[in-house]
Design a protein around this motif. Structure first.
Motif, PDB file in Angstrom:
ATOM      1  N   ASN A 150       0.825  -1.202   0.000  1.00  0.00           N
ATOM      2  CA  ASN A 150       0.000   0.000   0.000  1.00  0.00           C
ATOM      3  C   ASN A 150       0.863   1.258   0.000  1.00  0.00           C
ATOM      4  OD1 ASN A 150      -2.752   1.307   0.472  1.00  0.00           O
ATOM      5  ND2 ASN A 150      -1.611   2.086   2.220  1.00  0.00           N
ATOM      6  N   TYR A 151       1.901   1.247   0.813  1.00  0.00           N
ATOM      7  CA  TYR A 151       2.827   2.382   0.886  1.00  0.00           C
ATOM      8  C   TYR A 151       3.463   2.635  -0.485  1.00  0.00           C
ATOM      9  CZ  TYR A 151       6.819   5.245   2.296  1.00  0.00           C
ATOM     10  OH  TYR A 151       7.745   6.249   2.404  1.00  0.00           O
ATOM     11  N   ARG A 152       3.876   1.552  -1.163  1.00  0.00           N
ATOM     12  CA  ARG A 152       4.504   1.691  -2.481  1.00  0.00           C
ATOM     13  C   ARG A 152       3.530   2.282  -3.501  1.00  0.00           C
ATOM     14  NH1 ARG A 152       7.288  -3.113  -0.970  1.00  0.00           N
ATOM     15  NH2 ARG A 152       5.612  -4.417  -1.810  1.00  0.00           N
ATOM     16  N   LYS A 153       2.268   1.836  -3.446  1.00  0.00           N
ATOM     17  CA  LYS A 153       1.273   2.345  -4.397  1.00  0.00           C
ATOM     18  C   LYS A 153       1.019   3.843  -4.177  1.00  0.00           C
ATOM     19  CE  LYS A 153      -1.810  -1.092  -3.741  1.00  0.00           C
ATOM     20  NZ  LYS A 153      -3.041  -1.917  -3.932  1.00  0.00           N
ATOM     21  N   VAL A 154       0.939   4.242  -2.918  1.00  0.00           N
ATOM     22  CA  VAL A 154       0.745   5.670  -2.613  1.00  0.00           C
ATOM     23  C   VAL A 154       1.968   6.468  -3.065  1.00  0.00           C
ATOM     24  CG1 VAL A 154       0.439   7.364  -0.756  1.00  0.00           C
ATOM     25  CG2 VAL A 154      -0.829   5.214  -0.693  1.00  0.00           C
ATOM     26  N   LEU A 155       3.144   5.883  -2.866  1.00  0.00           N
ATOM     27  CA  LEU A 155       4.395   6.550  -3.256  1.00  0.00           C
ATOM     28  C   LEU A 155       4.466   6.761  -4.770  1.00  0.00           C
ATOM     29  CD1 LEU A 155       6.702   7.560  -1.466  1.00  0.00           C
ATOM     30  CD2 LEU A 155       7.948   5.461  -1.986  1.00  0.00           C
ATOM     31  N   VAL A 156       3.970   5.793  -5.545  1.00  0.00           N
ATOM     32  CA  VAL A 156       3.936   5.928  -7.008  1.00  0.00           C
ATOM     33  C   VAL A 156       3.055   7.112  -7.401  1.00  0.00           C
ATOM     34  CG1 VAL A 156       3.080   4.867  -9.144  1.00  0.00           C
ATOM     35  CG2 VAL A 156       4.483   3.518  -7.575  1.00  0.00           C
ATOM     36  N   GLU A 157       1.877   7.222  -6.764  1.00  0.00           N
ATOM     37  CA  GLU A 157       0.981   8.349  -7.049  1.00  0.00           C
ATOM     38  C   GLU A 157       1.638   9.674  -6.673  1.00  0.00           C
ATOM     39  OE1 GLU A 157      -1.778   8.293  -8.706  1.00  0.00           O
ATOM     40  OE2 GLU A 157      -2.041   6.113  -8.757  1.00  0.00           O
ATOM     41  N   GLU A 158       2.330   9.673  -5.540  1.00  0.00           N
ATOM     42  CA  GLU A 158       2.993  10.907  -5.083  1.00  0.00           C
ATOM     43  C   GLU A 158       4.103  11.315  -6.052  1.00  0.00           C
ATOM     44  OE1 GLU A 158       5.954  13.365  -3.375  1.00  0.00           O
ATOM     45  OE2 GLU A 158       6.266  11.216  -3.694  1.00  0.00           O
ATOM     46  N   SER A 159       4.852  10.329  -6.574  1.00  0.00           N
ATOM     47  CA  SER A 159       5.927  10.611  -7.521  1.00  0.00           C
ATOM     48  C   SER A 159       5.355  11.193  -8.819  1.00  0.00           C
ATOM     49  CB  SER A 159       6.708   9.323  -7.805  1.00  0.00           C
ATOM     50  OG  SER A 159       7.725   9.560  -8.739  1.00  0.00           O
ATOM     51  N   MET A 160       4.276  10.593  -9.307  1.00  0.00           N
ATOM     52  CA  MET A 160       3.598  11.094 -10.504  1.00  0.00           C
ATOM     53  C   MET A 160       3.069  12.504 -10.266  1.00  0.00           C
ATOM     54  SD  MET A 160       0.231   9.468 -12.371  1.00  0.00           S
ATOM     55  CE  MET A 160       0.803   7.820 -11.937  1.00  0.00           C
ATOM     56  N   ASN A 161       2.503  12.719  -9.078  1.00  0.00           N
ATOM     57  CA  ASN A 161       1.967  14.014  -8.695  1.00  0.00           C
ATOM     58  C   ASN A 161       3.063  15.070  -8.694  1.00  0.00           C
ATOM     59  OD1 ASN A 161       1.069  16.067  -6.457  1.00  0.00           O
ATOM     60  ND2 ASN A 161      -0.801  14.985  -7.023  1.00  0.00           N
ATOM     61  N   ASP A 162       4.212  14.723  -8.140  1.00  0.00           N
ATOM     62  CA  ASP A 162       5.360  15.641  -8.103  1.00  0.00           C
ATOM     63  C   ASP A 162       5.793  16.043  -9.508  1.00  0.00           C
ATOM     64  OD1 ASP A 162       5.853  16.264  -5.516  1.00  0.00           O
ATOM     65  OD2 ASP A 162       7.620  15.005  -5.283  1.00  0.00           O
ATOM     66  N   ASP A 163       5.875  15.041 -10.404  1.00  0.00           N
ATOM     67  CA  ASP A 163       6.303  15.305 -11.788  1.00  0.00           C
ATOM     68  C   ASP A 163       5.305  16.229 -12.492  1.00  0.00           C
ATOM     69  OD1 ASP A 163       8.498  13.687 -11.420  1.00  0.00           O
ATOM     70  OD2 ASP A 163       7.620  11.931 -12.410  1.00  0.00           O
ATOM     71  N   LEU A 164       4.020  15.960 -12.301  1.00  0.00           N
ATOM     72  CA  LEU A 164       2.988  16.789 -12.925  1.00  0.00           C
ATOM     73  C   LEU A 164       3.034  18.223 -12.399  1.00  0.00           C
ATOM     74  CD1 LEU A 164       0.054  14.216 -12.815  1.00  0.00           C
ATOM     75  CD2 LEU A 164       0.924  15.296 -14.900  1.00  0.00           C
ATOM     76  N   PHE A 165       3.241  18.347 -11.088  1.00  0.00           N
ATOM     77  CA  PHE A 165       3.301  19.686 -10.504  1.00  0.00           C
ATOM     78  C   PHE A 165       4.512  20.455 -11.056  1.00  0.00           C
ATOM     79  CE2 PHE A 165       4.544  22.834  -7.340  1.00  0.00           C
ATOM     80  CZ  PHE A 165       3.357  23.544  -7.212  1.00  0.00           C
ATOM     81  N   SER A 166       5.638  19.777 -11.215  1.00  0.00           N
ATOM     82  CA  SER A 166       6.842  20.424 -11.757  1.00  0.00           C
ATOM     83  C   SER A 166       6.594  20.942 -13.172  1.00  0.00           C
ATOM     84  CB  SER A 166       8.021  19.444 -11.773  1.00  0.00           C
ATOM     85  OG  SER A 166       8.398  19.107 -10.466  1.00  0.00           O
ATOM     86  N   VAL A 167       5.899  20.134 -13.980  1.00  0.00           N
ATOM     87  CA  VAL A 167       5.572  20.545 -15.351  1.00  0.00           C
ATOM     88  C   VAL A 167       4.659  21.769 -15.325  1.00  0.00           C
ATOM     89  CG1 VAL A 167       4.305  19.876 -17.437  1.00  0.00           C
ATOM     90  CG2 VAL A 167       5.897  18.261 -16.377  1.00  0.00           C
ATOM     91  N   LEU A 168       3.623  21.699 -14.480  1.00  0.00           N
ATOM     92  CA  LEU A 168       2.683  22.819 -14.366  1.00  0.00           C
ATOM     93  C   LEU A 168       3.378  24.090 -13.871  1.00  0.00           C
ATOM     94  CD1 LEU A 168      -0.435  20.981 -12.939  1.00  0.00           C
ATOM     95  CD2 LEU A 168      -0.457  22.491 -14.931  1.00  0.00           C
ATOM     96  N   GLU A 169       4.277  23.918 -12.931  1.00  0.00           N
ATOM     97  CA  GLU A 169       5.007  25.057 -12.383  1.00  0.00           C
ATOM     98  C   GLU A 169       5.781  25.777 -13.482  1.00  0.00           C
ATOM     99  OE1 GLU A 169       7.328  25.794  -8.241  1.00  0.00           O
ATOM    100  OE2 GLU A 169       8.035  24.111  -9.447  1.00  0.00           O
ATOM    101  N   LYS A 170       6.483  25.004 -14.328  1.00  0.00           N
ATOM    102  CA  LYS A 170       7.255  25.607 -15.430  1.00  0.00           C
ATOM    103  C   LYS A 170       6.332  26.297 -16.426  1.00  0.00           C
ATOM    104  CE  LYS A 170      11.091  22.338 -15.130  1.00  0.00           C
ATOM    105  NZ  LYS A 170      11.693  21.117 -15.708  1.00  0.00           N
ATOM    106  N   GLU A 171       5.217  25.634 -16.765  1.00  0.00           N
ATOM    107  CA  GLU A 171       4.287  26.202 -17.742  1.00  0.00           C
ATOM    108  C   GLU A 171       3.658  27.498 -17.225  1.00  0.00           C
ATOM    109  OE1 GLU A 171       1.513  23.057 -18.480  1.00  0.00           O
ATOM    110  OE2 GLU A 171       2.815  22.064 -19.940  1.00  0.00           O
ATOM    111  N   ILE A 172       3.309  27.498 -15.948  1.00  0.00           N
ATOM    112  CA  ILE A 172       2.672  28.695 -15.376  1.00  0.00           C
ATOM    113  C   ILE A 172       3.685  29.830 -15.223  1.00  0.00           C
ATOM    114  CG2 ILE A 172       1.559  29.622 -13.291  1.00  0.00           C
ATOM    115  CD1 ILE A 172       0.124  26.880 -13.064  1.00  0.00           C
ATOM    116  N   LEU A 173       4.916  29.505 -14.874  1.00  0.00           N
ATOM    117  CA  LEU A 173       5.961  30.542 -14.783  1.00  0.00           C
ATOM    118  C   LEU A 173       6.213  31.171 -16.151  1.00  0.00           C
ATOM    119  CD1 LEU A 173       8.481  28.871 -12.295  1.00  0.00           C
ATOM    120  CD2 LEU A 173       7.015  30.853 -11.857  1.00  0.00           C
TER     121      LEU A 173
END
Length: 223
Positions: A150-173
């Protein structure tokens, strides 16, 4: 520990499960509100989560009463500590969902062009909801849950979330550079999206707390 102790533990667990279900329902509603640009649905989110602070206090009080009444041993003590910390994480997530709903409703009226970011925002939001659903799935089936998996599955979502946020951050900047007159509004949009990113971080903390309750060791929070 006797039957009454286990009844109290199950009672607290059920209250936490209900709180988590309410947060997920509100989070899913805010996702639908963003998809359809529906201000009324955004308001419904705030209504759904209006009393989460009081609910959190009630759960914490039940945990403290259980401490006082039963003086639990080491393995039982881990679960009670986990419940206290988990409540705090859930209330923070719920508060973030409420702020996200209010702010995203405001952003749609601010003149910002959010439409180009919509596909990435939807994926960001879905990953934060998925992480919470994994937590709920494990928490409602506590005896059979594989905590490490369960921890690993949540961690995968968090990693994907981090990557998406980084992309959005660059696009919005980049958008801030192109539309300087709306720079403050775009910074606010970024702050609202960070609520979704922090939700995933907190889900990792909860998954880790659940592993600690079951297996022992040390509590390590994701920062």
């Amino acid at each position: 520990m006797g039957t009454k102790y286990h009844e109290r533990i199950n009672f607290i667990k059920d209250k936490l499960s209900l709180l988590l279900k309410d947060i997920i329902a509100a989070d899913e509603l805010s996702l639908e509100a963003f998809k359809s640009d529906d201000a009324n649905k955004f308001k419904e989110v705030e209504t759904l989560l209006a009393k989460i602070g009081l609910i959190g206090d009630e759960i914490d009080n039940e945990v403290i009463k259980t401490f006082a009444l039963f003086g639990p041993e080491a393995n039982e003590l881990r679960f009670l500590i986990t419940f206290l910390k988990m409540t705090n994480e859930l209330i923070s997530i719920g508060g973030g969902v409420k702020k996200y709903a209010r702010r995203m409703s405001e952003h749609s009226k601010s003149g910002c062009t959010i439409e180009p970011f919509k596909p990435s925002i939807l994926l960001l939001h879905k990953s934060s909801i998925n992480a919470l659903k994994y937590i709920l799935e494990c928490f409602t089936n506590i005896q059979e849950c594989n905590y490490e998996d369960n921890y690993r599955k949540v961690l995968v979502e968090e990693s994907m979330n981090d990557d998406l946020f980084s992309v959005l951050e660059k696009e919005i900047l980049n958008k801030i550079i192109d539309e300087k007159e709306l720079s403050i509004e775009y910074v606010k949009v970024l702050g609202s999206l960070r609520k979704l990113e922090r939700s995933c971080d907190r889900s990792v903390n909860i998954a880790n707390l659940m592993m600690y309750a079951k297996l022992g060791g040390e509590i390590k929070f994701f920062q």
